[in-house]
Design an enzyme around this catalytic site. Structure first.
Site, PDB file in Angstrom:
ATOM      1  CB  CYS A 190     -55.472 -86.415  56.988  1.00 29.61           C
ATOM      2  SG  CYS A 190     -54.973 -86.986  58.630  1.00 29.61           S
ATOM      3  CG  ASP A 197     -53.909 -82.629  54.264  1.00 34.64           C
ATOM      4  OD1 ASP A 197     -54.625 -82.015  55.077  1.00 34.64           O
ATOM      5  OD2 ASP A 197     -53.375 -83.723  54.524  1.00 34.64           O
TER       6      ASP A 197
END
Length: 283
Positions: A190, A197
């Site tokens: 992120c 992620d």
């Protein structure tokens, strides 16, 4: 009006739980800021969309009875803004204790609000698409992996963990090919919180044959890179186009969900039907 920045969003902050409808919770972020970093100025050199799935959507019917649904949301890549994902979750929470006449009313409200957010007050040139799946349709939802030749089979040495486009190469002086390659080893972080992620990525192209080992090492090089999903996919697209010179290119990533949302950016050099918003096993 000053543009919103990721640091001004609710990412990484304690947020109040608001269960009464509030469209102001949506936090738009300008696409152009990150696009300029990868050499995109003016008109964008691709087509595509961001395919969202909202797994935690609920509201009250006119009698106060809770309703649930899944939502598939399509955000056109030509929109001037994306919506920061935590703000989208907070916005969906605001439906939880709000009465709506019908599922159609919920769908229209989502479509109107998201369309306004992704153009951030400007004229809506291409609205968001919204499809609701109610419980009677849940058993028709399937799990399917991205198709293509999986390059994860290659035994490569990886030592680059920030995007390294110089790892990409193609056989520029040989006969062109058409093929689809995929990998489950895409990971980025992120932009604001640094939280991981996880994703799978599919690359379909025509043109000089891309060196698969270099492509895999390039995908792995995103492992410590901080950027939103949409921005990572556009970076991958632009790097492959620049380094490998395909005549056609499509890049599609499916990221695992966070906070009940998954985001799946798709970019293409040529008109084609968007991929079906079908989740993978990890999603």
């Amino acid at each position: 009006m000053n543009p919103n920045t990721p640091e001004q969003s609710q990412l990484g902050k304690v947020s109040a739980y608001i269960d009464q409808y509030d469209s102001s919770l949506l936090f738009p972020l300008l696409r152009d800021t990150k696009r300029r970093e990868i050499g995109i100025g003016g008109s964008i050199p691709f087509l595509g969309a961001d395919l969202w799935t909202a797994f935690e959507l609920s509201w009250l019917n006119p009698r106060g009875k809770p309703q649930v649904a899944l939502a598939h949301i399509t955000i056109p890549c030509e929109s001037t803004h994306i919506v920061e994902s935590k703000s989208f979750k907070l916005y969906l929470n605001s439906f939880n204790h709000t009465r709506f006449e019908s599922a159609d009313a919920v769908r229209e409200r989502l479509k109107t609000d998201v369309s306004a957010a992704i153009w951030h007050g400007g004229a809506v040139m291409a609205g968001a698409g919204v499809k609701l799946l109610q419980p009677e349709a849940f058993d028709r939802e399937v799990v399917r992996e991205l198709h293509g030749l999986c390059i994860d089979r290659l035994d490569v040495e990886c030592d680059r963990y920030q995007p390294a486009p110089e790892l990409l190469s193609a056989a520029l002086h040989e006969q062109p090919v058409s093929e689809t390659l995929m990998s489950h080893l895409l990971k980025s972080n992120c932009l604001v919180t640094g939280q991981p992620d996880w994703g799978s990525v599919q690359i379909a192209y025509s043109g000089p044959q891309i060196d698969q080992a270099g492509l895999l090492r390039y995908i792995v090089s995103f492992r410590n890179h901080n950027e939103f999903h949409e921005q990572c996919v556009e970076r991958i697209y632009m790097d492959i186009m620049s380094r490998c010179k395909p005549t056609k290119l499509m890049v599609y990533a499916r990221y695992t969900r966070r906070g009940g949302l998954d985001i799946n950016p798709w970019r293409s050099s040529h008109p084609q039907q968007p991929p079906a918003n079908v989740r993978t096993a990890r999603q």
